[in-house]
Design a protein around this motif. Structure first.
Motif, PDB file in Angstrom:
ATOM      1  N   THR A 261       0.484   0.405  12.623  1.00  0.00           N
ATOM      2  CA  THR A 261       0.510  -0.492  11.467  1.00  0.00           C
ATOM      3  C   THR A 261      -0.853  -0.237  10.915  1.00  0.00           C
ATOM      4  OG1 THR A 261       2.017  -2.064  12.240  1.00  0.00           O
ATOM      5  CG2 THR A 261       0.405  -2.958  10.506  1.00  0.00           C
TER       6      THR A 261
ATOM      7  N   GLY B  34      -1.909   0.802   6.880  1.00  0.00           N
ATOM      8  CA  GLY B  34      -2.641   0.204   6.211  1.00  0.00           C
ATOM      9  C   GLY B  34      -3.888   0.909   5.567  1.00  0.00           C
TER      10      GLY B  34
ATOM     11  N   LEU C 197      -5.614  -0.420   2.660  1.00  0.00           N
ATOM     12  CA  LEU C 197      -5.734  -2.086   2.743  1.00  0.00           C
ATOM     13  C   LEU C 197      -6.958  -2.083   3.475  1.00  0.00           C
ATOM     14  CD1 LEU C 197      -1.996  -2.859   3.175  1.00  0.00           C
ATOM     15  CD2 LEU C 197      -3.283  -2.674   0.967  1.00  0.00           C
ATOM     16  N   ASP C 198      -7.440  -1.172   4.241  1.00  0.00           N
ATOM     17  CA  ASP C 198      -8.730  -1.243   5.165  1.00  0.00           C
ATOM     18  C   ASP C 198      -9.539   0.023   5.100  1.00  0.00           C
ATOM     19  OD1 ASP C 198     -10.252  -2.397   7.123  1.00  0.00           O
ATOM     20  OD2 ASP C 198      -8.709  -2.702   8.770  1.00  0.00           O
TER      21      ASP C 198
ATOM     22  N   ARG D  41      -3.016   1.771  -5.960  1.00  0.00           N
ATOM     23  CA  ARG D  41      -1.675   1.148  -5.426  1.00  0.00           C
ATOM     24  C   ARG D  41      -1.018   0.770  -6.678  1.00  0.00           C
ATOM     25  NH1 ARG D  41      -5.360  -1.058  -1.465  1.00  0.00           N
ATOM     26  NH2 ARG D  41      -5.440  -3.100  -2.630  1.00  0.00           N
TER      27      ARG D  41
ATOM     28  N   PHE E  62       7.287  -5.310   3.460  1.00  0.00           N
ATOM     29  CA  PHE E  62       6.674  -5.777   4.649  1.00  0.00           C
ATOM     30  C   PHE E  62       7.680  -6.310   5.851  1.00  0.00           C
ATOM     31  CE2 PHE E  62       3.663  -6.254   1.263  1.00  0.00           C
ATOM     32  CZ  PHE E  62       2.506  -5.500   1.737  1.00  0.00           C
TER      33      PHE E  62
ATOM     34  N   ASN F 174       7.401  -8.995   7.217  1.00  0.00           N
ATOM     35  CA  ASN F 174       7.345 -10.611   6.817  1.00  0.00           C
ATOM     36  C   ASN F 174       7.701 -10.839   5.460  1.00  0.00           C
ATOM     37  OD1 ASN F 174       4.750  -9.762   6.568  1.00  0.00           O
ATOM     38  ND2 ASN F 174       3.989 -11.519   7.598  1.00  0.00           N
TER      39      ASN F 174
ATOM     40  N   GLN G 173       6.808 -10.991   2.694  1.00  0.00           N
ATOM     41  CA  GLN G 173       5.504 -11.017   1.769  1.00  0.00           C
ATOM     42  C   GLN G 173       5.844 -11.398   0.458  1.00  0.00           C
ATOM     43  OE1 GLN G 173       2.737 -12.001   2.760  1.00  0.00           O
ATOM     44  NE2 GLN G 173       2.107 -10.834   4.725  1.00  0.00           N
TER      45      GLN G 173
ATOM     46  N   ASP H 182       6.601  -1.439   6.482  1.00  0.00           N
ATOM     47  CA  ASP H 182       6.305  -1.799   7.887  1.00  0.00           C
ATOM     48  C   ASP H 182       7.088  -2.615   8.570  1.00  0.00           C
ATOM     49  OD1 ASP H 182       4.483  -2.408   9.924  1.00  0.00           O
ATOM     50  OD2 ASP H 182       3.599  -4.098   9.230  1.00  0.00           O
TER      51      ASP H 182
ATOM     52  N   PRO I 115      -6.510  -7.062   1.453  1.00  0.00           N
ATOM     53  CA  PRO I 115      -5.175  -6.677   1.246  1.00  0.00           C
ATOM     54  C   PRO I 115      -4.333  -6.408   2.382  1.00  0.00           C
ATOM     55  CG  PRO I 115      -6.470  -4.751   0.363  1.00  0.00           C
ATOM     56  CD  PRO I 115      -7.476  -5.948   0.847  1.00  0.00           C
ATOM     57  N   GLY I 116      -5.213  -5.947   3.427  1.00  0.00           N
ATOM     58  CA  GLY I 116      -4.331  -5.845   4.811  1.00  0.00           C
ATOM     59  C   GLY I 116      -4.015  -6.862   5.707  1.00  0.00           C
ATOM     60  N   ALA I 117      -4.412  -8.207   4.932  1.00  0.00           N
ATOM     61  CA  ALA I 117      -3.886  -9.503   5.631  1.00  0.00           C
ATOM     62  C   ALA I 117      -2.465  -9.749   5.526  1.00  0.00           C
ATOM     63  CB  ALA I 117      -4.365 -10.566   4.936  1.00  0.00           C
ATOM     64  N   THR I 118      -1.792  -8.624   4.771  1.00  0.00           N
ATOM     65  CA  THR I 118      -0.199  -8.724   4.560  1.00  0.00           C
ATOM     66  C   THR I 118       0.306  -8.111   5.901  1.00  0.00           C
ATOM     67  OG1 THR I 118      -0.494  -6.722   3.257  1.00  0.00           O
ATOM     68  CG2 THR I 118      -0.055  -8.632   1.884  1.00  0.00           C
ATOM     69  N   LEU I 119      -0.414  -7.348   6.336  1.00  0.00           N
ATOM     70  CA  LEU I 119       0.208  -6.554   7.672  1.00  0.00           C
ATOM     71  C   LEU I 119       0.072  -7.329   8.883  1.00  0.00           C
ATOM     72  CD1 LEU I 119      -1.106  -2.987   6.609  1.00  0.00           C
ATOM     73  CD2 LEU I 119       1.069  -3.780   6.520  1.00  0.00           C
TER      74      LEU I 119
ATOM     75  N   ARG J  35      -5.028 -12.168  10.266  1.00  0.00           N
ATOM     76  CA  ARG J  35      -6.253 -12.064  10.326  1.00  0.00           C
ATOM     77  C   ARG J  35      -7.020 -13.001   9.903  1.00  0.00           C
ATOM     78  NH1 ARG J  35      -7.714  -5.870   8.280  1.00  0.00           N
ATOM     79  NH2 ARG J  35      -5.609  -5.027   8.882  1.00  0.00           N
TER      80      ARG J  35
END
Lengths: 250, 871
Positions: A66, A70, A75-76, A102, A110, A112, A114, A185, B397-401, B404
């Motif tokens: 994951t 990301g 995303l990170d 994006r 995702f 969950n 989202q 994911d 945005p990574g909070a979706t994965l 956190r």
């Protein structure tokens, strides 16, 4: 109607090697530092995904799947190394630049779901179009929701939908503006086998029709086997790569 | 390739994003299912804004009334007042601009019903010459003001007739004369004496004065001449007034113009205005904290949605703009509600105040100031919501994965900038509320200090609980207390919001107490409640005998000599006063401007004695009991407030004008005087052996026992010494008490709004932690915890948070009250420990009850829904 664009992989001898990759990861490292101690969760990752290619990333929990997803989607931030998404190096882009990228070429599904809980199913699907300033996308969103079997439930909120239905809304949202690459994911991680099956069918069907590259993180070997390539991870490293033969036409 | 429709990219800038249609559409959609919570956000600010609007509209209306009714407040273009009769010959030389002159002689005396059974102290005003020129006198029956000038009649206040059980047409006895009651004065006659506010007024025709036998020999007589001038520009009128002033070179003549009257009335309202300003600021800042808390809670819930938007290509600017639009719209709604409530508050206060306001005030607030106050409140509301909104920038945005840690407030330039903006806004609102820049700065500093102190206390508390919590403690207690420092704790937010709320509420109440105490007179105890004024030296024995005969104690007596200040430390005060009155203050010396005008112009009634009385304390120097040598400066003891106003210390010299004779004096000591006690107190006390030869009269003090009236004594005095005036404080005190109660009622209404503003703060603080506590508690229940155990854990956590917030807030409030008492009110802090204790336990109770209410919700929560992520 979407015109299918062929996915091409450098590792796949069937396709011309000159086709540029939609995602290219070079020497990627991710380290978390907390309370003075460093924990490296990804080490020296190399990965290339071409248009239309389907690629599953598998591995045990904590292997970095994951995290890699990301980082690939911007995303990170990586600790070192480079991620090129649609030819653009993410490390050179600010948050808003990555968001814009994006918005142009990335889709997400995702585990969950989202979905935004205060938006109806239709409004959730419309968000990516609205963010592009496309005010005429409503018929397209409605058509996609009908396509995933939710034509009658467009006005429902996420809390009024089952898990499978929510994931189908998420699929419609991901494909309403056909992305160049879709990151998924654990798309069936929260669904039972019976609910998963139609979701998986739709995921691959939409992927095929739109010519989107698919990067799929999963624990499910059956789902992984439907991808053209399976990348196995362990302790933050890619330990093997396997071509299934399904390729981009899975 | 897919064929895509043409698109128009969304704006990149925050400003562009804010005004884009999608932002507002998204803000509206996003508010669904949250509107109950969001209305709390709006309510948080509504109470604060309503207080601000109410206070400002009231203040502006009163000021506007004073501006427009300034001439009516005085009734003339110029009022000349003196304790000595004003010679008629001067008026023959007046400039041609003087169109009319009116005449009034005013003094205190007793009025009684002809049988002599009942009597009362009144302010007698003998008028002639068409005064007042600018106000319309309303009487019942109408038009009797004119009939007064035919003689033989008296006009009274309605309350006096009620007290005596009389009606229009009955007779009243004033001195030696019986006069028919022509009617009741309802309003419109300007007050000419400061003292007249305490006693009911009666009006007689000036020609009838001589026949009452009361005018001669009474030292409390005021002679007024009112002048109506030719209409002209302010400059022309000012020139004429200056010319007329030149006709009165002698001392002891006072001049009042409408402007001066306006200033005097305005000044008398300043202290109340100041308190109201602090109350409004407190209510508004409380509202702001409520807004910040509610917005923080809202954004915490929306963090995942923001992360999803960022994943889908939404820029941070757009996401920020969505929630800024929500905050703005709700702030606008809250401001709208607050503004309407403020207008209602204005009307309620005007009605509650009744006739105690100095001018007519319309119950309808002025639209301009209403909107301006509402707008100011809206601005502050937006400012406070910016602080939690900044968290959006830190949502990855990574909070979706993966789950956190939530976004935290960063210490970056934007956060610091918003904090600076908030400080500036609070300072601006304090200024807008009428505080001086220095005081506004002090208020802003005090609030900022309180904020930082509470944040520090929260950090310290977390450290201490983590360090001292012992595994041996009971599990439920341990669990509840450890919630104070664990991840997702709400210690900092709770202490900041509830602690600051308690601090502000207690401080506001403390200021109210200080203000009310300053206004309230102490009539209790065994102090005197009746003064006999103007007892000539040769009458002292007879009057003392009368008191003895009526079994009334002679509590105190003092000789009284009138004088003025001629110079201080070698500088002429009179010249400076004259310059100031001629609007040439700009050229005056800076030190002169610091001396209040009344200090320079007033007549001082001083005494001489060799010792302090029970209500005096020596604070500097020594009280001289001897006069010193014939050529030496006379030692004088000054009241410390007067010394401060004059800028003198022990050892400084003054020259006093004792009715034409100049007296060199040296400040030998400073005294602190408790003016709230009605003892015979004086600004200046001389040693015996100096003033005995000066014209003087004696002041005697006695006490009328409770339940009795001074009527019998006053009737006897009329026969024995008709020039002696009896000042009956029992009736004055009841009038003051009635006025005070009205003022206290207004203050209480406004304090109530501050309290109302505090409620959403507590709710906001609770909402902040609710999500997390619900999740944890449901998990505990799923793992087998009983409802009682879950409730106990929450009760421990919330009771501890409430107690610590109350403790920190109360400690800060005590500090603030001590500081304000010392530097603003110049009085002892007078801490109300009972109220502090009530506030402390109230906060603990409210917090515990809120925790219990929260646990009720938790136990009703479906674990399934929560575990599915929809709870």
């Amino acid at each position: 109607m979407y015109i299918v664009e062929q996915g091409i992989s450098m590792a796949d001898p069937v396709f011309p090697p000159l086709q540029p990759p939609v995602l290219e990861v070079r020497n990627l490292v991710k380290t978390y530092t907390e309370a003075g101690s460093a924990l490296t969760v990804l080490s020296d990752i190399q990965l290339r995904v071409r248009a239309g290619e389907t690629c599953a990333i598998v591995g045990p929990s904590g292997s970095g799947k994951t995290t890699l997803l990301g980082l690939c989607a911007g995303l990170d931030d990586a600790t070192s190394g480079s991620v090129l998404l649609d030819g653009q190096a993410l490390e050179n882009l600010a948050q808003d630049g990555r968001a814009a990228l994006r918005g142009r070429c990335v889709g997400f599904v995702f585990q969950n779901f989202q979905l935004i809980p205060t938006l109806t199913a239709l409004e959730n699907v419309l968000v990516p179009l609205e963010l592009r300033g496309d005010s005429a996308g409503r018929p397209l969103a409605e058509a996609l929701l009908k396509r995933v079997g939710l034509g009658e439930r467009m006005g429902h909120y996420p809390s009024q939908l089952s898990g499978g239905e929510q994931q189908r809304v998420a699929l419609a949202r991901a494909f309403v503006r056909p992305p160049k690459i879709l990151f998924a994911d654990e798309p069936t991680g929260n669904l039972d086998a019976a609910t998963s099956a139609p979701v998986v069918e739709m995921l691959f069907a939409l992927n095929r029709e739109s010519g989107t590259a698919l990067v799929l993180v999963t624990h499910d070997p059956v789902l992984a086997a439907r991808a053209g390539r399976i990348i196995s991870m362990r302790a933050g490293r890619i330990v093997s790569e396997e071509h299934t033969g399904h390729g981009h036409t899975a | 390739m897919a064929t895509l429709p043409k698109t128009k990219p969304l704006p990149g800038s925050l400003l562009g994003a804010f005004f884009h249609a999608w932002t507002w559409r998204m803000a509206w959609r996003d508010s669904r299912q949250q509107r109950g919570r969001l209305s709390l956000y709006a309510l948080s600010i509504a109470a604060g804004i309503s207080a601000l609007v109410g206070i400002h509209t009231l203040k502006t209306s009163v000021q506007h009334g004073i501006e427009t009714q300034a001439k009516a407040l005085l009734g003339a273009d110029l009022l000349i007042s003196s304790r000595r009769p004003i010679g008629e010959e001067i008026f023959a030389k007046m400039p041609s601009e003087v169109r009319k002159t009116g005449r009034e002689t005013a003094f205190s005396s007793m009025v009684s019903i002809p049988t002599g059974e009942r009597s009362r102290l009144v302010q007698v005003r003998a008028v002639a010459g068409g005064y007042p020129f600018y106000a319309t006198v309303e009487t019942e029956p109408p038009e009797v003001w004119g009939r007064l000038q035919t003689g033989g009649g008296i006009l009274v206040e309605g309350a006096l007739l009620e007290e005596f059980g009389l009606a229009v047409g009955d007779w009243l006895k004033l001195g030696a004369r019986e006069l028919r009651v022509l009617g009741v004065v309802k309003k419109g006659v300007p007050r000419s004496n400061r003292f007249s506010g305490f006693a009911p007024e009666v009006f007689i025709w000036h020609e009838d004065l001589a026949s009452t036998g009361l005018a001669g020999g009474n030292s409390l007589v005021y002679h007024h001449r009112s002048l109506l001038l030719e209409a002209g520009s302010a400059k022309e009128l000012s020139a004429v007034v200056s010319t007329i002033m030149g006709f009165f070179p002698e001392r002891g003549v006072e001049f009042q113009t409408p402007e001066k009257r306006r200033e005097a009335v305005g000044e008398s309202l300043n202290r109340v205005n100041e308190y109201l300003g602090i109350t409004a600021l407190v209510a508004l800042v409380l509202g702001g904290i409520g807004v910040a808390g509610a917005m923080h809670a809202h954004l915490k819930r929306r963090a995942q949605a923001v992360a999803v938007l960022l994943c889908l290509g939404c820029s941070t600017h757009m996401a920020f703009a969505v929630y800024l639009a929500q905050a703005g719209a709700l702030g606008l709604a809250g401001s709208g509600v607050g503004t309407v409530l403020g207008a209602v508050l204005h009307a309620v206060v005007v009605v509650a105040a009744g006739d105690s306001l100095p001018v007519y005030v319309s119950p309808w607030p002025e639209p301009g100031i209403t909107l301006l106050s509402g707008g100011t409140g809206f601005l502050l509301c937006c400012g406070f919501s910016l602080l939690p909104l900044l968290q959006i920038r830190n949502i990855p945005p990574g909070a979706t994965l993966s789950e956190r840690p939530g976004a935290r407030m960063g210490g970056d330039w934007a956060t610091r900038g918003v904090c600076a903006l908030l400080v500036l806004l609070v300072f601006g609102v304090a200024l807008f509320n009428g505080a001086t820049p220095r005081r506004a700065l002090a208020l802003t500093f005090g609030l900022s200090f309180a904020f930082l102190a509470l944040a520090g206390a929260a950090q310290g508390l977390m450290y201490l609980t983590k360090r001292f919590l012992r595994p041996a403690w009971p599990y439920l207690l341990r669990q509840g207390i450890s919630n104070l420092y664990r991840p997702h704790n709400q210690t900092v937010l709770f202490l900041l919001s509830l602690g600051l709320g308690i601090f502000l509420l207690l401080t506001s109440w403390g200021v109210r107490t200080l203000l009310v105490r300053q206004m309230r007179f102490d009539a209790g105890g065994n102090g005197p409640n009746l003064y006999l004024v103007d007892v000539q030296p040769d009458q002292v024995e007879a009057v003392s005998g009368l008191l003895h005969a009526q079994q009334l104690p002679l509590i105190d007596s003092a000789p009284m000599v009138t004088m003025r200040i001629a110079s201080v430390k070698g500088r002429q005060l009179e010249a400076r006063a004259a310059r100031k009155s001629e609007s040439e203050a700009a050229g005056a010396q800076a030190d002169a401007q610091r001396v209040p005008r009344w200090v320079m112009e007033r007549e001082y009634r001083s005494t001489y004695r060799a010792c302090l009385n029970a209500t005096e304390t020596l604070v500097a120097g020594e009280l001289s009991s001897v006069a010193g040598g014939p050529d030496a400066a006379v030692p004088v003891s000054l009241e410390q407030g007067l010394a401060r106003d004059l800028g003198v210390e022990v050892g400084d010299t003054m020259v006093l004008d004792v009715q034409g004779v100049l007296l060199n004096a040296r400040v030998s000591s400073l005294r602190k005087v408790d003016w709230s006690k009605f003892n015979l107190n004086f600004f200046m006390v001389f040693p015996p052996g100096v003033l005995e030869g000066a014209p003087q009269f004696q002041l005697l003090a006695t006490r009328i026992p409770a339940g009795q009236t001074s009527g019998q004594l006053q009737r006897a005095l009329l026969g024995l010494a008709p020039n002696v005036s009896a000042v009956d404080l029992t009736s004055i005190l009841s009038t003051v008490a009635a006025l005070l109660e009205k003022a206290v009622r207004i203050v209480q209404i406004l304090s109530g709004f501050t309290l109302a503003a505090g409620v959403p703060v507590l709710l906001g603080a609770l909402l902040n932690g609710r999500e997390q506590r619900v999740r944890e508690s449901v998990l505990l229940r799923t793992l087998g915890a009983s409802e009682r155990q879950v409730r106990t854990i929450l009760l421990v956590e919330y009771a501890t948070l409430g107690a610590l917030s109350a403790l920190a807030g109360s400690a800060l409030a005590i500090g603030a009250q001590v500081a304000m008492a010392r530097w603003i009110f110049h009085s002892p802090p007078g801490l109300d420990w009972a109220w502090l204790a009530a506030a402390f336990f109230g906060a603990v109770l409210a917090s515990s009850l809120a925790g219990l209410a929260l646990s009720r919700g938790i136990c009703k929560h479906s674990p399934l829904l929560l575990l599915r992520g929809n709870g």
